[in-house]
Scaffold this motif. Structure first.
Motif, PDB file in Angstrom:
ATOM      1  N   THR A 223       9.408  17.176 -16.604  1.00 41.61           N
ATOM      2  CA  THR A 223       9.640  15.961 -17.385  1.00 41.61           C
ATOM      3  C   THR A 223       8.775  14.794 -16.900  1.00 41.61           C
ATOM      4  OG1 THR A 223      11.460  15.282 -15.939  1.00 41.61           O
ATOM      5  CG2 THR A 223      12.018  16.641 -17.870  1.00 41.61           C
TER       6      THR A 223
ATOM      7  N   ASP B 290      14.687  18.992 -16.427  1.00 39.28           N
ATOM      8  CA  ASP B 290      15.715  19.223 -17.434  1.00 39.28           C
ATOM      9  C   ASP B 290      15.875  17.943 -18.253  1.00 39.28           C
ATOM     10  OD1 ASP B 290      18.323  21.174 -17.951  1.00 39.28           O
ATOM     11  OD2 ASP B 290      18.731  19.047 -18.339  1.00 39.28           O
ATOM     12  N   ALA B 291      15.944  18.084 -19.585  1.00 35.76           N
ATOM     13  CA  ALA B 291      16.129  16.921 -20.444  1.00 35.76           C
ATOM     14  C   ALA B 291      16.985  17.289 -21.647  1.00 35.76           C
ATOM     15  CB  ALA B 291      14.786  16.378 -20.916  1.00 35.76           C
ATOM     16  N   LYS B 292      17.913  16.402 -21.971  1.00 38.00           N
ATOM     17  CA  LYS B 292      18.689  16.531 -23.199  1.00 38.00           C
ATOM     18  C   LYS B 292      18.196  15.453 -24.160  1.00 38.00           C
ATOM     19  CE  LYS B 292      22.836  18.604 -21.224  1.00 38.00           C
ATOM     20  NZ  LYS B 292      24.318  18.471 -21.021  1.00 38.00           N
TER      21      LYS B 292
ATOM     22  N   HIS C  95      17.721  20.886 -25.972  1.00 35.24           N
ATOM     23  CA  HIS C  95      17.745  20.991 -24.514  1.00 35.24           C
ATOM     24  C   HIS C  95      16.388  21.507 -24.041  1.00 35.24           C
ATOM     25  CE1 HIS C  95      19.752  22.830 -20.688  1.00 35.24           C
ATOM     26  NE2 HIS C  95      19.088  21.706 -20.423  1.00 35.24           N
ATOM     27  N   TYR C  96      15.673  20.653 -23.325  1.00 39.82           N
ATOM     28  CA  TYR C  96      14.344  21.018 -22.820  1.00 39.82           C
ATOM     29  C   TYR C  96      14.441  21.315 -21.331  1.00 39.82           C
ATOM     30  CZ  TYR C  96       9.539  20.469 -21.179  1.00 39.82           C
ATOM     31  OH  TYR C  96       8.320  20.654 -20.571  1.00 39.82           O
TER      32      TYR C  96
ATOM     33  N   ILE D 120       7.577  13.071 -20.064  1.00 41.29           N
ATOM     34  CA  ILE D 120       8.525  13.432 -21.108  1.00 41.29           C
ATOM     35  C   ILE D 120       8.341  12.604 -22.382  1.00 41.29           C
ATOM     36  CG2 ILE D 120      10.284  11.865 -20.183  1.00 41.29           C
ATOM     37  CD1 ILE D 120      10.890  15.303 -21.885  1.00 41.29           C
TER      38      ILE D 120
ATOM     39  N   TYR E 222      17.097  10.173 -24.726  1.00 44.05           N
ATOM     40  CA  TYR E 222      17.121  11.348 -23.870  1.00 44.05           C
ATOM     41  C   TYR E 222      17.550  10.962 -22.462  1.00 44.05           C
ATOM     42  CZ  TYR E 222      12.449   9.568 -22.692  1.00 44.05           C
ATOM     43  OH  TYR E 222      11.396   8.759 -22.330  1.00 44.05           O
ATOM     44  N   GLU E 223      18.160  11.923 -21.809  1.00 42.03           N
ATOM     45  CA  GLU E 223      18.474  11.798 -20.389  1.00 42.03           C
ATOM     46  C   GLU E 223      17.875  12.999 -19.680  1.00 42.03           C
ATOM     47  OE1 GLU E 223      22.677  12.588 -19.338  1.00 42.03           O
ATOM     48  OE2 GLU E 223      23.020  12.473 -21.505  1.00 42.03           O
ATOM     49  N   TYR E 224      17.377  12.785 -18.476  1.00 48.76           N
ATOM     50  CA  TYR E 224      16.624  13.859 -17.844  1.00 48.76           C
ATOM     51  C   TYR E 224      16.619  13.722 -16.334  1.00 48.76           C
ATOM     52  CZ  TYR E 224      12.887  10.436 -17.123  1.00 48.76           C
ATOM     53  OH  TYR E 224      12.160   9.343 -16.712  1.00 48.76           O
TER      54      TYR E 224
END
Length: 417
Positions: A106, A144-146, A101-102, A109, A138-140
């Motif tokens: 992004t 916020d990015a997962k 978890h970032y 990213i 990844y989704e962001y």
């Protein structure tokens, strides 16, 4: 917002050219003896612990655990350095599926992830050399990015634990504090060459250190990665080098000896087809210029190797070492039997006989005498009292449990020493 990107890291397929370095292991010999009162016995059915005493001389010991970051990861990371730490945390544990978890900008990213993965993998060349396919999704949103990762390796955690145990056992047979850098590199080179046959026919990945240790077979990538692991365990600064030879991709090592960098190619020091207990040193501690005759690599990515202090080793073939002296077949002088002081590089011719498959026991050397029909011969380590023991072609000599073993056209024979 959902965005997906996939990165693939494909393991380099590495190959070794085939050299014709002499005869293969043959089977047994007829009893015939002349000029010496010795007894030759059939040894075809002997259960031998090893053809090469180093090959399975693995001490059963509890190995050190895998070298990993001994920290707990935070729930989220905010910087490139923290993202890199997270990737290294999972890679060093040979994790195949993980999520990071970032929390941060992004806007770039994709490049952020690529940089973090590259730098994490580069922290440990042993891990880097064992990485295979990788898929990252990844989704962001803006801050916020997962990041979800599926990473495959040439080995797995269980196999790497076996590697650690076996390497610990091998290194326990020597005393690193009493060895020079040269001796450490030679020990590793000799162990790998003597215990390994170059082959792609392995159960595990032939490109892995595990295959080289567990199956005694592999290709250059596995040779170089095992050399890296063993040399680092002995305290020798080492790098894993990826380049090309005329057959395609290739891998070898750079090692630092007495503060200077040299190339070490354990694969090309291993004769092909495989010759039991025979080690070559043509690619042992050489400089950029010499290895550059048949190897190419991105030199800017690696330290410069400009010293040729150990070029004298290239003349050595069929070597037997005892008390700081190497007895060997001199490839620069028609394969005549020589003796070398490894501390000085000074060489002495012991006889006019051409010698191969040299072994020793006490004050005597035994060899296949190619000046006399490849007959089994012996000579004292000071070069005196040379004689023929067995009037038939012999090869693949080795000593075990007080016996000299050798092969001829009739099978494996042994002689008590």
């Amino acid at each position: 917002m959902l965005k997906r990107i996939t990165f693939l890291v494909i393991a380099i397929v590495l190959a070794k050219p085939i050299y014709d370095f002499g005869s293969q292991w043959l089977g047994a010999a007829q009893q015939f003896l002349k000029n010496n009162e010795v007894t030759i016995q059939d040894a075809t059915s002997d259960v031998l612990s090893t053809v090469n005493s180093a090959k399975d001389n693995i001490v059963s010991t509890a190995a050190d655990t895998l070298v990993t970051m001994d920290v707990d990861l935070p729930d989220s990371v905010q910087t490139l350095e923290e993202l890199e730490d997270s990737f290294y945390y999972y890679l060093s544990r040979w994790e195949t599926n993980f999520e990071i978890h970032y929390v941060g900008s992004t806007s770039d990213i994709e490049n952020l992830i690529q940089t973090a993965v590259s730098q994490a993998a580069s922290r440990d060349h042993y891990i880097l050399g064992h990485l295979a396919d990788r898929k990252i999704e990844y989704e962001y949103n803006s801050f916020d990015a997962k990041i979800r990762v599926n990473q495959t390796y040439l080995t797995n955690l269980a196999q790497e634990q076996i590697v650690n145990e076996k390497v610990a056992g091998i290194l326990a047979t020597v005393s690193p504090d009493e060895m020079t850098d040269f001796q450490k590199v030679k020990f590793v080179n000799d162990y790998i060459v003597k215990s390994t046959a170059y082959s792609t026919e392995t159960t595990a990945s032939a490109h892995s250190a595990y295959a080289v240790l567990q199956e005694h077979k592999g290709v250059c990538q596995g040779y170089a990665l095992l050399a890296l692991k063993m040399l680092q365990g002995l305290g020798v600064e080492t790098q894993y080098v990826v380049g090309e030879v005329y057959t395609g991709g290739h891998a070898w090592n750079l090692v630092k000896v007495d503060g200077k960098w040299y190339h070490l190619d354990t694969t090309w020091n291993d004769p092909t087809p495989d010759r039991q207990n025979v080690v070559r040193y043509e690619y042992f501690l050489i400089d950029d210029a010499k290895i550059g005759l048949d190897h190419t690599w991105i030199q800017a990515d690696y330290p410069e190797a400009s010293n040729s202090n150990f070029d004298f080793m290239a003349q050595i073939d069929h070597a037997y070492e005892q008390d700081g002296l190497i007895y060997y077949s001199n490839v620069d002088d028609n394969n005549i039997l020589y003796r070398m002081d490894v501390s000085t590089g000074d060489s002495t011719r012991l006889t006019d006989s051409r010698a191969q498959f040299i072994v020793g026991f006490g004050d005597w050397l035994y060899f296949s005498n190619y000046s006399n029909g490849a007959y089994l011969s012996k000579i004292r380590t000071d070069g005196t009292d040379e004689s023929i023991l067995y009037h038939d072609e012999v090869n693949n000599l080795f000593v075990e449990d007080g016996y000299l073993y050798f092969s001829t056209d009739d099978g494996l024979k042994k002689m008590e020493l």
